[in-house]
Scaffold this motif. Structure first.
Motif, PDB file in Angstrom:
ATOM      1  N   ARG A 276      -1.570  -3.942 -22.949  1.00  0.00           N
ATOM      2  CA  ARG A 276      -0.498  -4.329 -22.027  1.00  0.00           C
ATOM      3  C   ARG A 276       0.400  -5.428 -22.611  1.00  0.00           C
ATOM      4  NH1 ARG A 276      -0.597  -0.992 -18.882  1.00  0.00           N
ATOM      5  NH2 ARG A 276       1.506  -1.621 -18.400  1.00  0.00           N
ATOM      6  N   ALA A 277      -0.003  -5.994 -23.788  1.00  0.00           N
ATOM      7  CA  ALA A 277       0.848  -7.042 -24.378  1.00  0.00           C
ATOM      8  C   ALA A 277       1.050  -6.778 -25.852  1.00  0.00           C
ATOM      9  CB  ALA A 277       0.205  -8.406 -24.183  1.00  0.00           C
ATOM     10  N   GLN A 278       2.282  -7.067 -26.283  1.00  0.00           N
ATOM     11  CA  GLN A 278       2.651  -6.794 -27.663  1.00  0.00           C
ATOM     12  C   GLN A 278       2.140  -7.887 -28.611  1.00  0.00           C
ATOM     13  OE1 GLN A 278       6.517  -4.420 -28.510  1.00  0.00           O
ATOM     14  NE2 GLN A 278       7.011  -6.563 -28.257  1.00  0.00           N
ATOM     15  N   ALA A 279       2.220  -9.099 -28.151  1.00  0.00           N
ATOM     16  CA  ALA A 279       1.791 -10.220 -28.993  1.00  0.00           C
ATOM     17  C   ALA A 279       1.474 -11.419 -28.106  1.00  0.00           C
ATOM     18  CB  ALA A 279       2.890 -10.589 -29.983  1.00  0.00           C
ATOM     19  N   ALA A 280       0.745 -12.377 -28.700  1.00  0.00           N
ATOM     20  CA  ALA A 280       0.450 -13.622 -27.975  1.00  0.00           C
ATOM     21  C   ALA A 280       0.571 -14.777 -28.953  1.00  0.00           C
ATOM     22  CB  ALA A 280      -0.955 -13.560 -27.395  1.00  0.00           C
ATOM     23  N   VAL A 281       0.990 -15.906 -28.418  1.00  0.00           N
ATOM     24  CA  VAL A 281       1.121 -17.050 -29.314  1.00  0.00           C
ATOM     25  C   VAL A 281       0.561 -18.305 -28.630  1.00  0.00           C
ATOM     26  CG1 VAL A 281       3.519 -17.597 -28.616  1.00  0.00           C
ATOM     27  CG2 VAL A 281       2.707 -18.319 -30.838  1.00  0.00           C
ATOM     28  N   PHE A 282      -0.203 -19.056 -29.396  1.00  0.00           N
ATOM     29  CA  PHE A 282      -0.693 -20.344 -28.893  1.00  0.00           C
ATOM     30  C   PHE A 282      -0.043 -21.431 -29.741  1.00  0.00           C
ATOM     31  CE2 PHE A 282      -3.612 -23.935 -29.220  1.00  0.00           C
ATOM     32  CZ  PHE A 282      -3.706 -24.271 -27.879  1.00  0.00           C
ATOM     33  N   LEU A 283       0.745 -22.281 -29.065  1.00  0.00           N
ATOM     34  CA  LEU A 283       1.507 -23.308 -29.792  1.00  0.00           C
ATOM     35  C   LEU A 283       0.868 -24.677 -29.558  1.00  0.00           C
ATOM     36  CD1 LEU A 283       4.790 -21.805 -28.543  1.00  0.00           C
ATOM     37  CD2 LEU A 283       4.470 -22.247 -30.962  1.00  0.00           C
ATOM     38  N   ASP A 284       0.599 -25.343 -30.663  1.00  0.00           N
ATOM     39  CA  ASP A 284       0.033 -26.698 -30.557  1.00  0.00           C
ATOM     40  C   ASP A 284       1.102 -27.658 -31.091  1.00  0.00           C
ATOM     41  OD1 ASP A 284      -1.456 -28.929 -30.481  1.00  0.00           O
ATOM     42  OD2 ASP A 284      -2.880 -28.331 -32.069  1.00  0.00           O
ATOM     43  N   VAL A 285       1.851 -28.289 -30.162  1.00  0.00           N
ATOM     44  CA  VAL A 285       2.990 -29.136 -30.575  1.00  0.00           C
ATOM     45  C   VAL A 285       2.489 -30.588 -30.729  1.00  0.00           C
ATOM     46  CG1 VAL A 285       5.319 -29.918 -29.980  1.00  0.00           C
ATOM     47  CG2 VAL A 285       4.550 -27.622 -29.299  1.00  0.00           C
ATOM     48  N   GLU A 286       2.728 -31.091 -31.944  1.00  0.00           N
ATOM     49  CA  GLU A 286       2.304 -32.482 -32.209  1.00  0.00           C
ATOM     50  C   GLU A 286       3.401 -33.416 -31.696  1.00  0.00           C
ATOM     51  OE1 GLU A 286       1.150 -35.274 -36.002  1.00  0.00           O
ATOM     52  OE2 GLU A 286       1.525 -33.136 -36.341  1.00  0.00           O
ATOM     53  N   VAL A 287       3.000 -34.341 -30.859  1.00  0.00           N
ATOM     54  CA  VAL A 287       3.989 -35.237 -30.240  1.00  0.00           C
ATOM     55  C   VAL A 287       3.697 -36.677 -30.684  1.00  0.00           C
ATOM     56  CG1 VAL A 287       4.969 -36.041 -28.055  1.00  0.00           C
ATOM     57  CG2 VAL A 287       4.142 -33.682 -28.241  1.00  0.00           C
ATOM     58  N   VAL A 288       4.702 -37.300 -31.185  1.00  0.00           N
ATOM     59  CA  VAL A 288       4.554 -38.714 -31.580  1.00  0.00           C
ATOM     60  C   VAL A 288       5.649 -39.518 -30.879  1.00  0.00           C
ATOM     61  CG1 VAL A 288       4.595 -40.366 -33.496  1.00  0.00           C
ATOM     62  CG2 VAL A 288       3.588 -38.093 -33.835  1.00  0.00           C
TER      63      VAL A 288
ATOM     64  N   GLY B  43       2.814  -1.306 -10.825  1.00  0.00           N
ATOM     65  CA  GLY B  43       2.336  -2.648 -10.486  1.00  0.00           C
ATOM     66  C   GLY B  43       1.929  -3.488 -11.681  1.00  0.00           C
ATOM     67  N   GLU B  44       1.924  -2.879 -12.842  1.00  0.00           N
ATOM     68  CA  GLU B  44       1.475  -3.639 -14.015  1.00  0.00           C
ATOM     69  C   GLU B  44       2.500  -3.526 -15.122  1.00  0.00           C
ATOM     70  OE1 GLU B  44      -2.542  -4.443 -15.609  1.00  0.00           O
ATOM     71  OE2 GLU B  44      -2.955  -2.533 -14.608  1.00  0.00           O
ATOM     72  N   PRO B  45       3.326  -4.524 -15.269  1.00  0.00           N
ATOM     73  CA  PRO B  45       4.313  -4.455 -16.347  1.00  0.00           C
ATOM     74  C   PRO B  45       3.637  -4.737 -17.681  1.00  0.00           C
ATOM     75  CG  PRO B  45       4.505  -6.558 -15.234  1.00  0.00           C
ATOM     76  CD  PRO B  45       3.414  -5.805 -14.537  1.00  0.00           C
ATOM     77  N   CYS B  46       4.320  -4.391 -18.769  1.00  0.00           N
ATOM     78  CA  CYS B  46       3.805  -4.798 -20.075  1.00  0.00           C
ATOM     79  C   CYS B  46       4.552  -6.067 -20.493  1.00  0.00           C
ATOM     80  CB  CYS B  46       3.991  -3.673 -21.098  1.00  0.00           C
ATOM     81  SG  CYS B  46       5.707  -3.255 -21.423  1.00  0.00           S
ATOM     82  N   TYR B  47       4.003  -6.755 -21.468  1.00  0.00           N
ATOM     83  CA  TYR B  47       4.596  -8.042 -21.879  1.00  0.00           C
ATOM     84  C   TYR B  47       4.947  -8.012 -23.353  1.00  0.00           C
ATOM     85  CZ  TYR B  47       3.052  -9.692 -17.353  1.00  0.00           C
ATOM     86  OH  TYR B  47       2.884  -9.828 -16.006  1.00  0.00           O
ATOM     87  N   ASN B  48       6.148  -8.640 -23.648  1.00  0.00           N
ATOM     88  CA  ASN B  48       6.546  -8.784 -25.050  1.00  0.00           C
ATOM     89  C   ASN B  48       5.732  -9.891 -25.708  1.00  0.00           C
ATOM     90  OD1 ASN B  48       8.401  -6.890 -24.479  1.00  0.00           O
ATOM     91  ND2 ASN B  48      10.224  -8.167 -24.827  1.00  0.00           N
TER      92      ASN B  48
END
Ligand SMILES: Nc1ncnc2c1ncn2[C@@H]1O[C@H](COP(=O)(O)OP(=O)(O)OP(=O)(O)O)[C@@H](O)[C@H]1O
Length: 904
Positions: free
Chosen positions: A149-161, A96-101
């Protein structure tokens, strides 16, 4: 009558000759026994070999790692795909609990979504392995709840103009657990972080390019491929790991000696050998010094061999560190362990327990060593607060000091270039400053952040060695021994322990007289006891009264007074449990009074458990009597045992011999303990061996002797050095009839001018040898006197057996009645038995003259009545013994029936 007290050697001379002979005994018994030094040296070799093999195995294992290989053309690993999280050692799918890339945020951002979709597509990953969240805080919270349960995490802050993405700021989080699988350490950087980072950066950059230049423009078509490889490199030098794991093995060598010493000492105690030597006059200091010197020799050998074997196997810690330093560390460690073994010896009764104690001590030490090799508490901050307490406590245990020393030796020779430690540096190499403030000098080893240098270790071990030794001797004195003897814990503060003080015979003996009066008043009346026993008691009480009143001296060598050779005054022994002195007590000897004249063999008889051995042990000083005393040639057993032991010979009930020593060696050892010179001891041994007919087998080890031969060695030992008082506890047990008769002659010869106290279960032996015989039962004397006296008092006296003519009996069936009718009035006795053709008369308790008269009267009828034979027999000692023993049983039954069973 005076005993010729052997001229005593001076203390120093006596000590020196005893130590020499005991040292030889220790050497010979150990060399020939199961714990021989060869075995100990073999153990040293064995453990060094194990260290060598373990080191080879570890080096072979390390050689598989890439850094220990020659790498000319390093492999390039592509970072274009992200490993699936299920490939990881820890991150697996579970129910019931997969792991995440990859976890990413914010999931609602279209540009972020675009980057992630392209990451999935370009790396060929499963979309289900990617999960979006709204914020990085949400990711952290999820991670906190879902460990591994997770290999990595990323938080992306995309600058939009102007609705277009123009830049990306991102935070990458990866699982930093170092994993060891597939035979190597899996670096989290190379395994998952770099691939995720490459993919996110690549797809982020592509996304920005697509929006800037349009998806179909050439500028937007960025090619991006990353590969990673290590530098080409020569193999790393594989350093020996010996310093890390050698301590427990080398500690085990010390434990081997510890257990062997403990077994040897406890065996000597259990078999009674130590007590046997004490009886022969062995000084306690001779015992300790001889064992300690022997351990010095053994530990010197094993320590030398440990270092030599280490050098032989080319261990750097033995080759590069100064020989004296490594040798001293082992030697002092082993000597301290020997002192520790002596402490344990005070509490042990059975040698089998030594192995269990050994395991326990080894296990305790093993755990402590694991702490010490990690550096604590012997670091630069050892003086800070609680550290100092642990520093002091851990240093009490010798194995911690060994481990610290070995760690320093290892560190000083950690690489091929390391200089090792020189003798002169044993203190200076260890400094409390840390790396940054130490001035390193080329060619000299300096250990920063260090306390407890080798010099200090040597001092600690030396002090411990002596302190433990003194403690062992102290405990040996105050812990109840196998005979429940012990001194009070303050014994060394008592001046009488150090000074030979006179004792006040009057006070001492008046106390015994008073106790006798009290127990007579409270106990059985004299009339209930045998008159001879009572008379003996009264005579001895009178003697004591005369001594107390000064009318009579003790009769020792300093006096000219005549006296019996040995007098026992109200000897009592009550056993209680050493663990529970207030618990149940057992009265084994209940106040024995007896005297023995010079030249007499005094036989002590009694059923099993009567108290014979207990009485003998009290008289020979093996056991401390609960009350009462004995004088032997005027010397008090209680106060002058040392003097008595110079003219005492003891053959204990059970042979206390060393299986590995020959009969001759035994006799030489005991002769030397008795104060003879080497030459005299040799001559004495030869003579005593001849006396007990063992000359032929004199040089065989006693272990190969039969039971009877061993018994003869024990008797020979008791006769060594012409003792004036000899105790023989069942000396002829196990001897064949011929040898037994020879032994009787030996005993009879030995009795001339001496006193022999002999216990036996052979009535024949007592009858033949005993000038006086006493029967002890339930701790009390029941009769005492010559054999004839006992037979007439306790046997049925003389018996007359009249044998009839069988022919006349057949012809005349009334013939028997006719004979009885004629004889009865003539001799005045009634027959006690008239079975078959014999009529038996018991001439109860009559003396021999009366018996002779009766015989003569019957002889007058011999012809008239056709009597075939007349036999006059005195009852046997066995009959006496049985009567006394039965009388005892009946007495108990009688008392039982009246409900007045006395305290046994
Ligand atoms: N250390 C002890 N603790 C308690 N009781 C003991 C101890 N030693 C002996 N006894 C008891 O004291 C009594 C006398 O024992 P002892 O060995 O003196 O008898 P013995 O006459 O020599 O016997 P045997 O003929 O069998 O050698 C026995 O009941 C025995 O169980």
């Amino acid at each position: 009558m005076k005993v010729a007290l052997k001229p005593q050697q001076g203390y120093a001379k006596r000590l020196a000759s005893q130590v020499a002979v005991l040292l030889k005994k220790n050497a010979v018994t150990t060399l020939r026994g199961a714990n021989s030094p060869v075995l100990r040296i073999g153990a040293a070799f064995g453990f060094i070999l194990i260290i060598f093999l373990v080191d080879i195995a570890l080096q072979a294992d390390m050689a598989d790692n890439e850094q220990y290989k020659n790498v000319f053309d390093p492999e390039v690993r592509s970072m274009d795909s992200i490993p699936d999280c299920s490939e990881d050692l820890y991150l697996k799918d579970s129910e019931g609990e997969p792991c995440y890339n990859l976890l990413y945020a914010p999931k609602g951002d279209v540009f972020v979504k675009e980057v992630v979709d392209h990451v999935i597509a370009s790396t060929g990953s499963k979309p289900s392995r990617f999960m979006g969240m709204d914020t990085s805080a949400e990711i952290d919270a999820w991670m906190d709840q879902h460990k591994e349960r997770a290999q990595a995490a990323v938080f992306l802050d995309v600058e939009v103009v102007g609705g277009k993405p123009v830049g990306i700021d991102y935070d990458l989080q990866t699982n930093s657990s170092v994993r060891y699988f597939k035979n190597e350490f899996q670096s989290p950087n190379f395994f998952s972080q770099v691939p995720v980072q490459v993919a996110v950066e690549r797809e982020g950059a592509k996304m920005l390019a697509r929006h800037k230049f349009g998806s179909l423009s050439a500028e937007a078509d960025i090619s991006w491929s990353v590969g990673i490889s290590s530098f080409a490199h020569p193999p790393m030098v594989i350093e020996s790991r010996i310093p890390e794991f050698a301590a427990p093995f080398l500690y085990a060598v010390g434990m081997f000696n510890f257990v062997a010493t403990l077994i040897a000492l406890v065996t000597e105690r259990q078999t009674g050998q130590r007590q046997g030597m004490r009886n022969a006059g062995m000084l306690e200091s001779s015992f300790w010094i001889s064992w300690y010197l022997w351990e010095v020799v053994t530990n010197f050998m094993t320590s030398s061999f440990i270092v030599l074997f280490g050098m032989m196997f080319q261990f750097r810690i033995f080759l590069k560190n100064n020989y004296g330093l490594t040798f001293f560390l082992f030697f002092l460690f082993q000597m301290t362990m020997t002192s520790l073994a002596f402490i344990f010896f005070a509490f042990m009764r059975r040698p089998q327990a030594a192995v269990s104690i050994g395991f326990f001590v080894y296990f305790l030490g093993y755990i402590m060593i694991a702490v010490v090799v990690s550096g604590w508490p012997y670091d630069g901050s050892y003086e800070n607060g609680l550290n100092y307490v642990f520093y002091m406590i851990l240093s009490i245990f010798p194995w911690n000091l060994l481990a610290k020393g070995l760690t320093d030796f290892g560190d000083a020779t950690a690489t091929k270039e390391s200089p090792g430690l020189r003798w002169g540096e044993r203190s200076s190499y260890c400094v409390t400053e840390d790396f940054t403030s130490v001035r390193f000098i080329p060619g000299t080893y300096i250990k920063p952040n260090c306390s407890m240098p080798l010099d200090e270790i040597f001092k600690w071990l030396t002090v411990e060695m002596f302190v433990f030794m003194l403690l062992a001797v102290y405990l040996d004195n105050i812990v109840p021994n196998e005979y429940n003897n012990y001194r009070p814990f303050y014994y060394f503060l008592d001046p009488s322990y150090w000074l030979t003080r006179g004792w006040n015979a009057r006070d001492h003996f008046s106390g015994i007289v008073a106790e006798k009066a009290t127990s007579d008043a409270a106990g059985r009346s004299a009339s209930a006891r045998n008159e001879d026993v009572v008379q003996e008691e009264n005579e001895l009480v009178d003697k004591l009264r005369r001594i107390v009143s000064g009318q009579e001296g003790l009769g020792n060598a300093s006096e000219t007074q005549e006296g019996t050779a040995m007098s026992v005054f109200g000897m009592k022994k009550t056993y209680s449990s050493p663990l529970n002195p207030c618990g149940a007590k057992f009265k084994a000897v209940k106040g024995v009074w007896l005297s023995v004249d010079e030249g007499q063999i005094f036989c002590l008889l009694g059923p099993n458990g009567a108290g014979k051995t207990t009485l003998i042990n009290c008289l020979t000083g093996v056991l401390k009597a609960t009350s009462g005393d004995a004088l032997m040639y005027g010397y008090s057993v209680k106060h002058e045992l040392d003097k008595i032991r110079t003219f005492l010979g003891v053959c204990p009930q059970f042979d206390t011999l060393w299986d590995t020593l020959s009969g001759r060696e035994h006799l030489e050892i005991f002769a030397t303990l008795k104060g003879m010179s080497r030459e005299e001891a040799k001559v004495e041994a030869e003579q005593k061996l001849e006396m007990v007919q063992l000359s032929k087998d004199a040089d065989k080890p006693v272990g190969q002797y039969s039971g009877g031969m061993r018994r003869r060695v024990s008797v020979a030992i008791s006769l060594i050095s012409d003792p004036s008082v000899i105790f023989l506890d069942e000396p002829t047990t196990g001897l064949d009839p011929v040898t037994r008769r020879h032994m009787w002659t030996v005993i009879q010869e030995a009795a001339k001018g001496r006193v022999i106290i002999l216990t036996t279960h052979s009535m024949e032996e007592a009858d033949i040898l005993g000038n006086r015989i006493a029967i002890l039962s339930k701790g009390e004397l029941h009769c005492i006197g010559s054999s004839v006296r006992l037979k007439s008092s306790f046997g049925s006296g003389y018996k007359l057996l009249v044998q009839l003519d069988k022919g006349r009996m057949r012809q005349d069936p009334t013939h028997k009645e006719e004979v009885i009718a004629k004889l009865n009035p003539a001799i005045g006795f009634m027959p006690i038995d008239q079975s078959n053709d014999t009529i038996t008369y018991s001439l109860n308790h009559e003396d021999s003259e009366v018996a002779q008269e009766v015989l003569e009267k019957v002889e007058q009828y011999k012809e008239e009545l056709g009597l075939q034979g007349l036999q006059l027999n005195l009852s046997t000692l066995e009959e006496v013994f049985l009567n006394v023993a039965r009388g005892q049983t009946n007495a108990v039954v009688l008392n039982n029936s009246t409900g007045l069973l006395q305290e046994e």
